[in-house]
Design a protein around this motif. Structure first.
Motif, PDB file in Angstrom:
ATOM      1  N   UNK A  94       0.221  -1.032   0.660  1.00 51.47           N
ATOM      2  CA  UNK A  94       0.129  -0.020  -0.315  1.00 51.47           C
ATOM      3  C   UNK A  94       0.593   1.036  -0.372  1.00 51.47           C
ATOM      4  N   UNK A  95       0.625   2.119  -0.714  1.00 52.14           N
ATOM      5  CA  UNK A  95       1.300   3.792  -0.916  1.00 52.14           C
ATOM      6  C   UNK A  95       0.012   4.681  -0.361  1.00 52.14           C
ATOM      7  N   UNK A  96       0.706   6.044   0.274  1.00 55.96           N
ATOM      8  CA  UNK A  96      -0.625   7.100   0.052  1.00 55.96           C
ATOM      9  C   UNK A  96      -1.394   7.683   1.090  1.00 55.96           C
ATOM     10  N   UNK A  97      -1.461   8.039   2.018  1.00 59.33           N
ATOM     11  CA  UNK A  97      -2.114   9.308   3.116  1.00 59.33           C
ATOM     12  C   UNK A  97      -3.003   8.140   3.710  1.00 59.33           C
ATOM     13  N   UNK A  98      -2.739   7.489   5.017  1.00 62.49           N
ATOM     14  CA  UNK A  98      -3.159   7.416   6.199  1.00 62.49           C
ATOM     15  C   UNK A  98      -3.729   7.485   7.472  1.00 62.49           C
ATOM     16  N   UNK A  99      -4.182   7.401   8.337  1.00 56.74           N
ATOM     17  CA  UNK A  99      -4.376   7.648  10.059  1.00 56.74           C
ATOM     18  C   UNK A  99      -3.350   6.611  10.156  1.00 56.74           C
ATOM     19  N   UNK A 100      -2.205   7.064  11.085  1.00 56.09           N
ATOM     20  CA  UNK A 100      -1.683   6.026  11.536  1.00 56.09           C
ATOM     21  C   UNK A 100      -1.798   5.148  12.436  1.00 56.09           C
ATOM     22  N   UNK A 101      -1.422   3.655  11.830  1.00 51.74           N
ATOM     23  CA  UNK A 101      -1.984   2.271  12.198  1.00 51.74           C
ATOM     24  C   UNK A 101      -1.352   1.318  12.503  1.00 51.74           C
ATOM     25  N   UNK A 108      -5.413   5.959  -0.428  1.00 55.62           N
ATOM     26  CA  UNK A 108      -3.766   4.953  -0.805  1.00 55.62           C
ATOM     27  C   UNK A 108      -4.343   4.069  -1.938  1.00 55.62           C
ATOM     28  N   UNK A 109      -3.500   3.178  -2.536  1.00 58.46           N
ATOM     29  CA  UNK A 109      -3.067   2.495  -3.069  1.00 58.46           C
ATOM     30  C   UNK A 109      -2.923   1.142  -2.779  1.00 58.46           C
ATOM     31  N   UNK A 110      -3.411  -0.026  -3.030  1.00 60.72           N
ATOM     32  CA  UNK A 110      -3.528  -0.807  -2.706  1.00 60.72           C
ATOM     33  C   UNK A 110      -3.396  -2.412  -3.340  1.00 60.72           C
ATOM     34  N   UNK A 111      -2.730  -3.511  -2.777  1.00 62.53           N
ATOM     35  CA  UNK A 111      -2.552  -4.424  -3.830  1.00 62.53           C
ATOM     36  C   UNK A 111      -2.099  -5.468  -3.096  1.00 62.53           C
ATOM     37  N   UNK A 112      -3.382  -5.998  -3.668  1.00 69.37           N
ATOM     38  CA  UNK A 112      -3.154  -7.744  -2.538  1.00 69.37           C
ATOM     39  C   UNK A 112      -2.577  -9.435  -3.191  1.00 69.37           C
ATOM     40  N   UNK A 113      -1.916 -10.095  -2.344  1.00 69.48           N
ATOM     41  CA  UNK A 113      -1.286 -10.537  -3.418  1.00 69.48           C
ATOM     42  C   UNK A 113      -1.779 -11.743  -3.637  1.00 69.48           C
ATOM     43  N   UNK A 114      -1.359 -12.382  -4.834  1.00 71.44           N
ATOM     44  CA  UNK A 114      -1.625 -13.130  -6.223  1.00 71.44           C
ATOM     45  C   UNK A 114      -2.131 -12.177  -6.547  1.00 71.44           C
ATOM     46  N   UNK A 115      -1.811 -11.667  -6.501  1.00 72.86           N
ATOM     47  CA  UNK A 115      -2.515 -10.615  -7.811  1.00 72.86           C
ATOM     48  C   UNK A 115      -1.659  -9.280  -8.499  1.00 72.86           C
ATOM     49  N   UNK A 147     -14.037   2.535  -4.403  1.00 66.65           N
ATOM     50  CA  UNK A 147     -12.804   1.928  -4.475  1.00 66.65           C
ATOM     51  C   UNK A 147     -13.049   1.969  -6.124  1.00 66.65           C
ATOM     52  N   UNK A 148     -11.772   2.141  -7.210  1.00 66.92           N
ATOM     53  CA  UNK A 148     -11.591   1.963  -8.257  1.00 66.92           C
ATOM     54  C   UNK A 148      -9.956   0.798  -8.843  1.00 66.92           C
ATOM     55  N   UNK A 149     -10.630   0.171 -10.361  1.00 68.38           N
ATOM     56  CA  UNK A 149      -8.900  -0.822 -10.261  1.00 68.38           C
ATOM     57  C   UNK A 149      -8.347   0.035 -11.154  1.00 68.38           C
ATOM     58  N   UNK A 150      -6.774   0.665 -11.293  1.00 64.42           N
ATOM     59  CA  UNK A 150      -6.683   1.458 -11.457  1.00 64.42           C
ATOM     60  C   UNK A 150      -5.175   0.690 -12.474  1.00 64.42           C
ATOM     61  N   UNK A 151      -4.328  -0.406 -12.432  1.00 65.85           N
ATOM     62  CA  UNK A 151      -3.587  -0.923 -12.825  1.00 65.85           C
ATOM     63  C   UNK A 151      -2.767  -2.324 -12.754  1.00 65.85           C
ATOM     64  N   UNK A 152      -1.677  -2.155 -13.007  1.00 68.59           N
ATOM     65  CA  UNK A 152      -1.226  -3.495 -13.314  1.00 68.59           C
ATOM     66  C   UNK A 152       0.217  -3.290 -12.523  1.00 68.59           C
ATOM     67  N   UNK A 153       0.938  -4.035 -11.652  1.00 72.23           N
ATOM     68  CA  UNK A 153       2.616  -3.852 -11.469  1.00 72.23           C
ATOM     69  C   UNK A 153       3.062  -5.096 -12.186  1.00 72.23           C
ATOM     70  N   UNK A 154       4.850  -4.572 -12.061  1.00 74.62           N
ATOM     71  CA  UNK A 154       5.147  -6.380 -12.735  1.00 74.62           C
ATOM     72  C   UNK A 154       6.644  -6.183 -12.368  1.00 74.62           C
ATOM     73  N   UNK A 163      -0.138   8.094  -8.651  1.00 76.37           N
ATOM     74  CA  UNK A 163      -0.885   9.296  -8.274  1.00 76.37           C
ATOM     75  C   UNK A 163      -2.309   9.559  -8.246  1.00 76.37           C
ATOM     76  N   UNK A 164      -2.846  10.326  -7.867  1.00 78.99           N
ATOM     77  CA  UNK A 164      -4.605  10.748  -7.243  1.00 78.99           C
ATOM     78  C   UNK A 164      -4.466  12.227  -6.723  1.00 78.99           C
ATOM     79  N   UNK A 165      -5.984  13.124  -7.383  1.00 78.02           N
ATOM     80  CA  UNK A 165      -5.981  13.933  -7.366  1.00 78.02           C
ATOM     81  C   UNK A 165      -7.530  14.276  -6.757  1.00 78.02           C
ATOM     82  N   UNK A 166      -7.194  15.196  -5.253  1.00 76.96           N
ATOM     83  CA  UNK A 166      -8.938  15.338  -5.470  1.00 76.96           C
ATOM     84  C   UNK A 166      -8.934  16.390  -5.396  1.00 76.96           C
ATOM     85  N   UNK A 167     -10.657  17.779  -6.288  1.00 78.50           N
ATOM     86  CA  UNK A 167     -10.487  18.571  -6.937  1.00 78.50           C
ATOM     87  C   UNK A 167     -11.137  19.307  -6.055  1.00 78.50           C
ATOM     88  N   UNK A 168     -11.445  19.025  -4.663  1.00 76.70           N
ATOM     89  CA  UNK A 168     -11.620  20.036  -3.662  1.00 76.70           C
ATOM     90  C   UNK A 168     -13.182  20.144  -3.922  1.00 76.70           C
TER      91      UNK A 168
END
Length: 227
Positions: free
Chosen positions: A113-120, A131-138, A153-160, A168-173
């Motif tokens: 995962x990578x992004x903005x989160x509460x401390x946890x 935040x962006x997140x990827x599960x194992x097995x995919x 949620x939205x599916x955004x792409x794949x890693x290699x 990247x993400x952008x909140x338009x306010x």
């Protein structure tokens, strides 16, 4: 002769009736900006959560500045870093931008995962953040906009494997969070579950999907929000 456009008298982002009207550069007070290029790494700047204390976080050689996160070798071993101090909050009328460039050694058998989160201590199962997140097995990456454990949620792409990706993400306010992968703008997620009641921090994490040590390499992280 260079084709660079020149503004010898300066450029500004404020009105002519403000105290900074004659400042020959954009006023930095207009945005709260965080930029980490990993030319340096100070452990005290980060809250680190590890399943096994043998996991490491250290600079590694590479153009542009790189942080190498190396996990230990048991299945589901986790190593997570969150910047000390939750210093960003989503707010109506205030635009916000986030971008990170990173890679993992194994794009399938890794959670990340990578992004903005509460401390946890469980950043892969956090209740609030964008935040962006990827599960194992995919290799599929998902953008999550999450408030009080309810997410849009939205599916955004794949890693290699061992291949850098820019997320990247952008909140338009106003009403949506757009996303981009490797500089290409994709779709958007509605702000129905925007976590606008929590202060958030820069966060990233890696978890093994099998009993083999994995690595994550982070090139940079950028966040900016209108004041």
């Amino acid at each position: 002769m260079s084709s660079t456009t020149r503004f010898p008298n300066g450029v500004t982002n404020v009105g002519e009736d403000t105290i900074f009207a004659a400042l020959g550069q954009p006023a930095p007070t207009k945005f709260h900006t965080y930029w980490e290029d990993f030319d340096y790494y100070t452990a005290g700047n980060w809250t680190v959560t590890e399943t096994d204390s043998a996991a490491t976080q250290a600079l590694t050689d590479g153009d542009g500045g790189l942080l190498l996160v190396t996990n230990t070798a048991a299945d589901d071993d986790l190593v997570a870093l969150q910047k000390v101090g939750e210093s960003f909050r989503f707010a109506a009328g205030k635009k916000l931008w986030f971008e990170a460039r990173l890679k993992v050694s194994d794009a399938t058998q890794s959670d990340l995962t990578v992004g903005l989160q509460i401390t946890d201590t469980s950043p892969l199962d956090v209740t609030d953040g964008v935040f962006f997140i990827k599960a194992d097995g995919s290799t599929a990456v998902t953008l999550r906009v999450e408030k009080n454990n309810t997410a849009s949620t939205a599916s955004v792409g794949n890693m290699a494997d061992d291949t850098f990706i820019t997320l990247a993400f952008y909140y338009d306010g106003v009403s949506q969070v757009q996303y981009a992968v490797n500089g290409v703008v994709g779709g958007a997620v509605a702000t129905t579950n925007l976590p606008d009641d929590e202060d958030l921090t820069v966060s990233f994490a890696l978890q093994n999907g099998e009993a083999v040590a994995k690595t994550m390499t982070v090139d940079y992280i950028f966040v900016a929000k209108e004041r």
